[in-house]
Design an enzyme around this catalytic site. Structure first.
Site, short mmCIF file in Angstrom:
data_model
loop_
_atom_site.label_atom_id
_atom_site.label_comp_id
_atom_site.label_asym_id
_atom_site.label_seq_id
_atom_site.Cartn_x
_atom_site.Cartn_y
_atom_site.Cartn_z
N SER A 11 0.81 -1.22 0.00
CA SER A 11 0.00 0.00 0.00
C SER A 11 0.84 1.27 0.00
O SER A 11 0.37 2.34 -0.38
CB SER A 11 -0.94 0.01 1.22
OG SER A 11 -0.18 0.02 2.42
N SER A 126 14.60 -7.24 4.86
CA SER A 126 15.11 -7.12 6.22
C SER A 126 15.40 -5.65 6.51
O SER A 126 14.58 -4.78 6.22
CB SER A 126 16.35 -8.00 6.38
OG SER A 126 16.88 -7.91 7.69
N TYR A 140 12.52 -4.33 17.42
CA TYR A 140 12.63 -4.34 15.95
C TYR A 140 13.91 -5.07 15.54
O TYR A 140 13.90 -5.91 14.63
CB TYR A 140 12.61 -2.91 15.43
CG TYR A 140 12.70 -2.80 13.93
CD1 TYR A 140 11.74 -3.39 13.11
CD2 TYR A 140 13.75 -2.10 13.32
CE1 TYR A 140 11.82 -3.29 11.72
CE2 TYR A 140 13.82 -1.98 11.94
CZ TYR A 140 12.87 -2.58 11.15
OH TYR A 140 12.94 -2.49 9.78
N LYS A 144 14.20 -8.51 13.21
CA LYS A 144 14.94 -8.57 11.95
C LYS A 144 16.14 -9.51 12.05
O LYS A 144 16.50 -10.16 11.06
CB LYS A 144 15.39 -7.16 11.54
CG LYS A 144 14.24 -6.26 11.11
CD LYS A 144 13.49 -6.83 9.89
CE LYS A 144 12.45 -5.87 9.37
NZ LYS A 144 11.71 -6.43 8.21
#
Length: 279
Positions: A11, A126, A140, A144
Site C-alpha cells: 500500500s 530485512s 525491531y 529482523k
C-alpha cells in the site's frame, strides 16, 4: 510467458514502489495489503500477514488470475521504538507476529506451489537493523535478526529444490510511511519513570543524526530499494544478501569485516551513552 510476483505490504513505501517497478518491467503483479487500494497496472487483493486465511485467499486469487506465481516479496513490516522494559507484552508479540511469523506464514503458504513448479524466488525485506543493534529499537532489531537467521537457514533447505531465497537490507528510508506507525507505537518513559531520561535523550540525538544522513543519501529512496529488490529477484546466483542503501554501509562493514572487539568499541563510541562507574 510473463512472470508473476506477489508482494506484501504494497500500500505504500517499498512495497508500493516495488509493485509499480515490477509492473513497469513487464511482470504480472499481485499487490497485497491489509486495506486494498488501487495501484495501476497491478492486481490488488487483501492480505494480512497475521491472518493465514487471508494469505491463502490472496495466493489462490493470484493463481486464478495469472496461473502461477514465480516470486514472493515479503515486505510487510513495522518497527517498535522505545525502551524494552516499558513495552507491553502484547506489543512485543505483535512485533514478531508481523515481522517474523507473518513472513513464515506467507512462505509456508506459497511453498507447495513453488515445489510443484520446481522453482521460485522468495525475497525477504530485512533491514540494517537485522545486521547491527541500535538503541531504542531492541524489539525491531530482534525481529529482523530472527528474519535474517530464518532466511539464511531456509536458503539451504530450499536451494536443493531450485527455490532461491534472498535478503534485501535497506536503511531507514525517510520517504516511506514506515516511521508513522513506529511513531504511533513509540513507548517513551511516562511521568514518574526518569531513570531512562539521559539514555533516551542521547538515543534521540543519534537517530536525528542518522535521519539527516539518510536524507542526504541519494539512494535512500523507496524507488532505489525497489530496484535492488528487482535485482535480487532476477539474480539466478546463490547470493543471499543485498545491502540496498549506502547510508548503512559503514555499520554493515563494521559488523561483518572487523573483529568483535573492534565492532563493539566502534558501536559504543558512536551510540552508547557513557556507563556509570562500577561500585
Amino acid at each position: 510467458m510473463k512472470k508473476t510476483v506477489l508482494i506484501t505490504g504494497a500500500s505504500s513505501g517499498f512495497g508500493q514502489a516495488t509493485a509499480k517497478l515490477f509492473a513497469a518491467r513487464g511482470w504480472n503483479v499481485i499487490a497485497t495489503m491489509r486495506t486494498p487500494r488501487d495501484i495501476p497496472g497491478t492486481f490488488v487483493t487483501r492480505l494480512d500477514v497475521e491472518k493465514p486465511e487471508t494469505i491463502r485467499a490472496a495466493i489462490d486469487a493470484g493463481l486464478q488470475r495469472f496461473g502461477r506465481i514465480d516470486a514472493v516479496v515479503n515486505n510487510a513490516g513495522y518497527g517498535l521504538f522505545g525502551v524494552f522494559e516499558l513495552t507491553p507484552d502484547e506489543k512485543v508479540r505483535e512485533q514478531f507476529e508481523v515481522n517474523v511469523f507473518g513472513v513464515m506464514n506467507v512462505v509456508r503458504a506459497v511453498l507447495p506451489h513453488f515445489r510443484e513448479n520446481k522453482g521460485g524466488c522468495i525475497v525477504n525485506v530485512s533491514s540494517g537493523a537485522g545486521v547491527f543493534g541500535l538503541p531504542m529499537i531492541s524489539l525491531y532489531n530482534a525481529s529482523k535478526f530472527a528474519l535474517e537467521g530464518f532466511s539464511e537457514s531456509l536458503s539451504y533447505e530450499l536451494g536443493a529444490l531450485g527455490i532461491r531465497v534472498k535478503i534485501v537490507e535497506p536503511g531507514g528510508v525517510t520517504s516511506t510511511k514506515f516511521g508513522e506507525r513506529s511513531a504511533k507505537e513509540a513507548n517513551l518513559p511516562p511521568n514518574g519513570i526518569r531513570d531512562y531520561d539521559t539514555f533516551v535523550s542521547a538515543a534521540n540525538q543519534v537517530f536525528d543524526a542518522m535521519r539527516a544522513s539518510r536524507s542526504a543519501a541519494r539512494d535512500s529512496t523507496s524507488e532505489h530499494v525497489a530496484e535492488v529488490i528487482f535485482e535480487a529477484t532476477n539474480d539466478p546466483s546463490d547470493r543471499l544478501r543485498y545491502v540496498a542503501t549506502s547510508d548503512i554501509l559503514p555499520l554493515v562493514e563494521a559488523r561483518r569485516r572487523t573483529s568483535e572487539s573492534e565492532y563493539m568499541a566502534f558501536m559504543r563510541s558512536s551510540f552508547g551513552p557513557k556507563l556509570p562507574p562500577v561500585g
